[in-house]
Motif scaffolding. Sequence first.
Motif, short mmCIF file in Angstrom:
data_model
loop_
_atom_site.label_atom_id
_atom_site.label_comp_id
_atom_site.label_asym_id
_atom_site.label_seq_id
_atom_site.Cartn_x
_atom_site.Cartn_y
_atom_site.Cartn_z
N ILE A 68 0.84 -1.20 0.00
CA ILE A 68 0.00 0.00 0.00
C ILE A 68 0.88 1.24 0.00
CG2 ILE A 68 -1.64 1.36 1.37
CD1 ILE A 68 -2.79 -1.36 2.33
N GLY A 69 1.90 1.23 0.82
CA GLY A 69 2.81 2.37 0.88
C GLY A 69 3.54 2.60 -0.44
N ALA A 70 3.98 1.52 -1.05
CA ALA A 70 4.72 1.65 -2.32
C ALA A 70 3.82 2.18 -3.43
CB ALA A 70 5.32 0.30 -2.71
N VAL A 71 2.66 1.57 -3.57
CA VAL A 71 1.73 2.01 -4.62
C VAL A 71 1.31 3.46 -4.38
CG1 VAL A 71 -0.58 1.68 -5.58
CG2 VAL A 71 0.90 -0.30 -5.17
N GLY A 72 0.93 3.76 -3.16
CA GLY A 72 0.49 5.12 -2.84
C GLY A 72 1.58 6.15 -3.03
N THR A 73 2.81 5.79 -2.66
CA THR A 73 3.92 6.72 -2.80
C THR A 73 4.22 6.99 -4.28
OG1 THR A 73 4.83 6.01 -0.69
CG2 THR A 73 6.33 7.14 -2.19
N VAL A 74 4.16 5.95 -5.11
CA VAL A 74 4.36 6.16 -6.55
C VAL A 74 3.26 7.07 -7.11
CG1 VAL A 74 4.35 5.03 -8.80
CG2 VAL A 74 5.69 4.07 -6.94
N LEU A 75 2.02 6.83 -6.69
CA LEU A 75 0.92 7.67 -7.18
C LEU A 75 1.05 9.11 -6.70
CD1 LEU A 75 -2.10 5.21 -6.79
CD2 LEU A 75 -0.90 5.88 -8.89
N ILE A 76 1.48 9.31 -5.46
CA ILE A 76 1.73 10.67 -4.95
C ILE A 76 2.85 11.31 -5.77
CG2 ILE A 76 2.67 11.99 -2.99
CD1 ILE A 76 -0.21 11.27 -2.52
N GLY A 77 3.88 10.52 -6.07
CA GLY A 77 4.98 11.03 -6.88
C GLY A 77 4.52 11.48 -8.26
N ILE A 78 3.65 10.69 -8.85
CA ILE A 78 3.15 11.02 -10.20
C ILE A 78 2.23 12.24 -10.16
CG2 ILE A 78 1.64 10.21 -12.07
CD1 ILE A 78 2.83 7.37 -11.55
N PHE A 79 1.27 12.24 -9.24
CA PHE A 79 0.25 13.29 -9.26
C PHE A 79 0.63 14.55 -8.49
CE2 PHE A 79 -2.40 9.47 -10.02
CZ PHE A 79 -2.86 9.83 -11.27
N TYR A 80 1.54 14.44 -7.52
CA TYR A 80 1.85 15.60 -6.69
C TYR A 80 3.27 16.13 -6.93
CZ TYR A 80 1.99 18.56 -2.56
OH TYR A 80 2.10 19.63 -1.71
N PHE A 81 4.22 15.22 -7.14
CA PHE A 81 5.61 15.64 -7.33
C PHE A 81 6.02 15.62 -8.80
CE2 PHE A 81 5.73 14.14 -2.86
CZ PHE A 81 6.16 15.31 -2.26
N ASN A 82 5.06 15.44 -9.71
CA ASN A 82 5.28 15.49 -11.16
C ASN A 82 6.33 14.51 -11.66
OD1 ASN A 82 3.34 17.58 -11.58
ND2 ASN A 82 4.82 19.02 -10.75
N GLU A 83 6.34 13.31 -11.10
CA GLU A 83 7.22 12.26 -11.59
C GLU A 83 6.59 11.64 -12.83
OE1 GLU A 83 7.87 9.59 -8.32
OE2 GLU A 83 9.00 11.07 -7.19
N PRO A 84 7.39 11.05 -13.71
CA PRO A 84 6.82 10.51 -14.95
C PRO A 84 5.92 9.30 -14.72
CG PRO A 84 9.14 9.92 -14.76
CD PRO A 84 8.84 10.87 -13.63
N ALA A 85 4.87 9.19 -15.51
CA ALA A 85 3.95 8.04 -15.47
C ALA A 85 4.15 7.22 -16.74
CB ALA A 85 2.51 8.52 -15.35
N THR A 86 5.30 6.58 -16.82
CA THR A 86 5.62 5.80 -18.01
C THR A 86 4.81 4.50 -18.01
OG1 THR A 86 7.43 4.62 -16.94
CG2 THR A 86 7.97 6.73 -18.03
N PHE A 87 4.75 3.88 -19.17
CA PHE A 87 4.03 2.60 -19.30
C PHE A 87 4.56 1.59 -18.29
CE2 PHE A 87 4.16 -1.73 -20.90
CZ PHE A 87 2.81 -2.01 -21.01
N TRP A 88 5.86 1.45 -18.19
CA TRP A 88 6.43 0.42 -17.33
C TRP A 88 6.20 0.69 -15.85
CZ3 TRP A 88 6.88 -4.02 -19.30
CH2 TRP A 88 7.23 -4.17 -20.62
N ARG A 89 6.22 1.95 -15.46
CA ARG A 89 5.91 2.27 -14.05
C ARG A 89 4.48 1.88 -13.71
NH1 ARG A 89 7.51 7.89 -11.71
NH2 ARG A 89 7.65 6.69 -9.82
#
Length: 108
Positions: A68-89
Amino acid sequence: MNWLLLILGGLFEIGFAACLGKVKETTGLESKLWFGGFLVCLAISMFLLIKASKTLPIGTAYAVWTGIGAVGTVLIGIFYFNEPATFWRVFFISTLIFSIVGLKFVSN
């Protein structure tokens, strides 16, 4: 009830990771306040994990909590910290979600 505590603990894990990201971006008092939020979220998350693991298998509880932490942290990174949302991620986060759900179904 313990699954609910575990999910809530996972959400607080997302909170402490997000606070850690903000500590990195800020300075001075603001950084210290975000660090305080990190410590509070960390303590609550650990407490909830301990409570949930009293009746759930520790291997399952820990895997679900970190997932849960890993998935949520990646989603926060994508939507809040503007990290890339590549196909593989997105693909690998999806496989992680399916694995977490699978662990829930095969656990007592």
